[in-house]
Design an enzyme around this catalytic site. Structure first.
Site, PDB file in Angstrom:
ATOM      1  CE  LYS A 342      -3.215   1.715   3.270  1.00 56.62           C
ATOM      2  NZ  LYS A 342      -4.252   1.478   4.250  1.00 56.62           N
ATOM      3  CB  SER A 343       3.910   2.229   1.913  1.00 55.49           C
ATOM      4  OG  SER A 343       3.428   1.860   3.144  1.00 55.49           O
ATOM      5  NE  ARG A 347       6.238   6.534   1.006  1.00 53.34           N
ATOM      6  CZ  ARG A 347       5.403   6.235   2.001  1.00 53.34           C
ATOM      7  NH1 ARG A 347       4.346   5.474   1.758  1.00 53.34           N
ATOM      8  NH2 ARG A 347       5.604   6.687   3.218  1.00 53.34           N
ATOM      9  NE  ARG A 443      -5.298   7.782  11.415  1.00 58.90           N
ATOM     10  CZ  ARG A 443      -4.632   6.987  10.593  1.00 58.90           C
ATOM     11  NH1 ARG A 443      -5.214   6.531   9.517  1.00 58.90           N
ATOM     12  NH2 ARG A 443      -3.389   6.660  10.839  1.00 58.90           N
ATOM     13  CB  SER A 488       5.802   9.481  12.389  1.00 62.22           C
ATOM     14  OG  SER A 488       4.951   9.661  11.278  1.00 62.22           O
ATOM     15  CG  ASP A 636       0.654  -0.139   9.630  1.00 58.54           C
ATOM     16  OD1 ASP A 636       0.178   0.598  10.519  1.00 58.54           O
ATOM     17  OD2 ASP A 636       0.969   0.263   8.501  1.00 58.54           O
ATOM     18  NE  ARG A 667      -4.705  -0.377  13.365  1.00 57.10           N
ATOM     19  CZ  ARG A 667      -4.092  -0.134  12.229  1.00 57.10           C
ATOM     20  NH1 ARG A 667      -2.787   0.000  12.186  1.00 57.10           N
ATOM     21  NH2 ARG A 667      -4.784  -0.045  11.116  1.00 57.10           N
ATOM     22  NE  ARG A 708      -2.438  -2.131   8.594  1.00 57.32           N
ATOM     23  CZ  ARG A 708      -2.157  -2.481   7.344  1.00 57.32           C
ATOM     24  NH1 ARG A 708      -2.291  -3.741   6.962  1.00 57.32           N
ATOM     25  NH2 ARG A 708      -1.734  -1.599   6.472  1.00 57.32           N
TER      26      ARG A 708
END
Ligand code: NAP
Length: 753
Positions: A342-343, A347, A443, A488, A636, A667, A708
């Protein structure tokens, strides 16, 4: 003018009469259908009809469309509690002039006309010399339903079922009258919305009036061209579908265009410009412009089809409750390749769009989030072909080539996309606004907005630093050195992307290693990023060169199967072509530390990123203290690692993971609650959790819309003693669209409702 649509709840039980007498003036298709629906649904005690032609009235009576006929307009109006004008929009003046003095006290006047501005004018004109107490209460309305037929014979009581009706209440509205008219329609099965008069006419000009104009015009043009019979004989289904509405009533439609001329001309001029641009593109053999228009249009149309069929996609994605029903037990065997990373998918679109030249991507994750990113770049003028089975072709516009999008950019559920976009858009010459779905809207965004402001960006965040983000264009960004307070990858990537547009060097120091896909991919696009220990830096003002990208399988998606095989006796599973970026392999390191058996083979490097096949076999796990340096590398993967911890012998302790509390859900807490629901007690701490190996029971788990969490409890079912029901799983499609199919393929007993 109000753009906000207030939706009323629909049907309130069939049977109860809510009004005594309704008079329908104009017993044609719409008037007749409304009359019949009111009668059949028992909404009015008495439905009276009036029509200029007595034979239509007789027919209406004999077909059961109305209860009673009125022989004059006056007779129809004077006894009615609600009068419905269902005549062509340009006939309203004439009808009102005849009956304006005949309404009984407190009566409601409503209509069904396709244009609202002219109805409101007609009402003002008709009643300006009538005393207030003799004026009816006016509630303009418009059912978005109909057909090419006309006359009372075509009346159909189910015409409005599951269709929308728009009410455009006036400023001196009486809420009770609006509520009553709304109930009449709702009882006929319609969903009732409210909007302003002018907004209604603009929206309808674009969505209904212009398409009718084009259909009439096209058929007329072709019918006049050479041997028209020839054209109609060979015209395929597309022509028939496209021009169906040209069979509508010519008088009604000429009325509509003349009554809504201002709004129609506005949208018609816009369309004429766009059509001229297409003409030029064809004349100049300009395939890029054609592709740009067609790919954007196709994406928009696909989106529309999905809305119509109630499927998930961007704005609609959270509206349906998808439930996973998990039978206890099952096995984990075979060879699979999970969805693309996904990342990297995000990108690849971002950097491909900013590059010079055409970038080809394979293995692109066709999840909701990466599709939202793709659409956002289309909105900023980038031509993107696909995705087609993971293949995407991006016609880069160069680092300064993005255009102002027509509206806010919607980024679905993706925090990554929003934070990366913020950096990239801070350096543009135009203003932008970033929005997301309900979960993304909760968020924190200040963690990127604050350092971007230090670089000179002007950014507003919403309440409590949350989305939407409003980003000003034309800010001169200055490079800066930033010591990140938290580890991060999103903050680091955001600042590096802003650094592309900043004067001088931008560098970021991370307190612990985080994902470095942005750095690697920038290098892959020929943009130098320096790494010195914990520091990543680049100098603004360069350019990117298009490249080819083969997106590896997402290790975060593979994680569910790595844990599934590790906890299931007898399991043996191979995962192909998994991305093994050293900043992402925490899941493998942690499972191995717990005693898991994971073999790595076929290692290679693709587009600067290491990939390998992973083979996992069952081996009893033991609890560990998870090393804090592994936390950012597995950030994750913790929901599913908690499941591994429950299946391990002894105690597993996680610390230093407060970041988990601001992911798609909290989470730590949501997993603890879910585990409790299946009989597993845990100890929650501010920055982690303590889990002692124990038996998993059955139960109902709320995933809080977090993909997730949902997939983690699906994995837990392999060792559960009872059935696990997992609610709110629609967002699994954001990161892992074929999770269900692969889970079934390896032997997990999942069914989706
Ligand atoms: P229709 O079937 O042709 O019915 C029109 C009705 O109005 C007929 O009863 C007709 O009477 C009457 N009428 C026409 N001119 C009149 C006049 N000058 N004075 C008094 N009565 C007159 O048309 P419709 O499709 O029901 O359309 C009615 C309204 O609904 C229009 O305002 C239209 O904008 C709106 N609407 C239509 C659709 C659609 O798809 N058709 C959808 C939404 C809204 P006669 O029997 O004497 O002809």
């Amino acid at each position: 003018m109000s753009n906000s649509n207030i939706e009323h709840s629909s049907a309130e039980g069939v049977g109860a009469v809510i009004v005594d007498t309704v008079a329908i003036i104009g017993l044609g298709l719409i008037g007749g259908s409304f009359a019949k629906a009111l009668k059949e649904n028992g909404v009015a005690r008495r439905v009276v009809g009036f029509d200029r032609r007595p034979e239509e009235l007789k027919l209406g009576l004999s077909l059961g469309v109305i209860d009673e006929e009125a022989h004059t307009l006056k007779q129809a109006v004077e006894g009615a509690d609600v009068v419905v004008l269902a005549v062509p929009v340009r006939a309203v003046d004439d009808v009102l002039a005849k009956v304006k003095a005949d309404f009984k006290a407190g009566a409601i006047l409503t209509d069904v006309g396709s244009v609202k501005g002219c109805f409101v004018k007609a009402v003002e004109h008709a009643f300006n010399d009538v005393a207030n107490e003799h004026r009816p209460i006016v509630v303009p309305g418009h059912p978005i339903a109909g057909s090419e037929k006309s006359g009372v014979e075509a009346a159909n009581s189910t015409l409005f079922l599951n269709h929308k009706v728009i009410l455009t209440p006036l400023s001196d509205r009486t809420p009770e009258a609006v509520a009553l008219v709304s109930s009449l329609w709702a009882r006929c099965g319609a969903t009732v919305l409210e909007m302003g008069v002018a907004h209604h006419d603009d929206v309808l000009a674009a969505t209904s009036h212009l398409p009718h104009l084009i259909a009439f015009s096209l058929v007329d043009t072709l019918a006049g061209e050479g041997d028209s019979k020839e054209i109609f004989k060979y015209a395929a289904g597309g022509f028939r579908d496209f021009t169906r509405i040209a069979a509508s009533d010519p008088v009604m439609w000429s009325d509509i265009f003349l009554s809504n001329s201002e709004s129609t001309l506005k949208v018609l001029d816009h369309f004429a410009d766009d059509l001229a641009a297409l003409r030029d593109a064809i004349a100049n053999q300009d395939s890029k412009t054609l592709l740009g228009v067609f790919t954007r249009a196709k994406a928009a149309r696909d989106h529309f089809s999905k809305i119509l069929s109630g499927q998930a996609y961007t704005t609609t994605m959270n509206t349906k409750n998808v439930i996973f029903k998990m039978k206890p037990g099952g096995e984990v065997k075979g060879t699979i390749r999970v969805a693309g990373d996904k990342s990297m998918s995000h990108r690849s679109i971002m950097l491909g769009s900013l590059a010079d030249g055409v970038t080809e991507v394979e293995g692109f994750l066709e999840g909701e989030d990466s599709l939202a990113t793709l659409q956002a770049f289309r909105d900023m003028g980038v031509v993107i072909e696909g995705p087609d089975e993971g293949r995407v072709k991006i016609y880069g516009v160069g680092i300064n080539g993005l255009k102002q999008p027509p509206g806010p950019l919607y980024l679905g559920n993706s925090g990554t996309a929003m934070r990366l976009f913020a950096g990239l858009l801070a350096g543009q010459t135009f203003d932008t606004e970033l929005t997301g779905d309900e979960s993304l809207s909760k968020r924190p965004m200040e963690r990127v907005a604050a350092p971007l402001r230090e670089m000179g960006a002007i950014i507003e965040t919403g309440e409590k630093g949350r989305p939407p983000m409003k980003i000003k264009g034309n800010c001169a960004l200055k490079g800066m050195h930033y010591d990140m307070p938290m580890a991060s990858a999103q903050v680091k990537s955001c600042l590096l992307l802003a650094g592309l547009y900043a004067d001088g060097e931008t560098s970021v120091i991370e307190p612990a290693p985080t994902r470095d896909h942005t750095e690697r991919m920038l290098n892959g696009f020929g943009y130098p990023v320096k790494r010195e220990g914990a520091k990543a830096s680049l100098v603004g003002g360069g350019s990117l060169i298009a490249t080819k990208i083969d997106v590896p399988a997402d290790i975060s998606s593979a994680a569910f199967f790595l844990v599934a095989a590790s906890i299931t006796p007898g399991a043996h599973l191979t995962l192909k072509h998994v991305g093994m970026n050293p900043t992402r392999v925490g899941i493998i390191n942690i499972l191995r530390a717990m005693g898991g058996s994971i073999e790595v083979s076929n290692e290679s490097v693709v587009g600067g990123e290491p990939v390998a096949d992973l083979t996992v076999s069952y081996r009893p796990l033991k609890g560990i203290n998870i090393p804090e340096d592994q936390v950012p590398l597995a950030i994750d993967e913790f929901p599913v690692l908690f499941i591994a911890a429950v299946c391990a012998e002894g105690k597993t302790v996680l610390t230093g993971a407060e970041e988990l509390r601001v992911k798609e859900s909290d989470r730590i807490q949501v997993m603890a609650d879910g585990l409790k629901a299946v009989g597993v007690d845990t100890v929650v701490t501010p920055d982690g959790i303590e889990i002692i190996g124990s038996e998993i029971g059955g139960g109902v788990v709320d995933s809080h819309g977090d993909h997730r969490i949902a997939m983690s409890f699906a994995v837990a079912s392999l060792r559960a003693k009872g059935e696990i029901t997992i609610n709110d799983c629609a967002n699994v499609a954001t990161s892992f669209p074929n999770f269900e199919a692969l889970a079934k393929q390896v032997g997990i007993q999942i069914s989706v409702e």
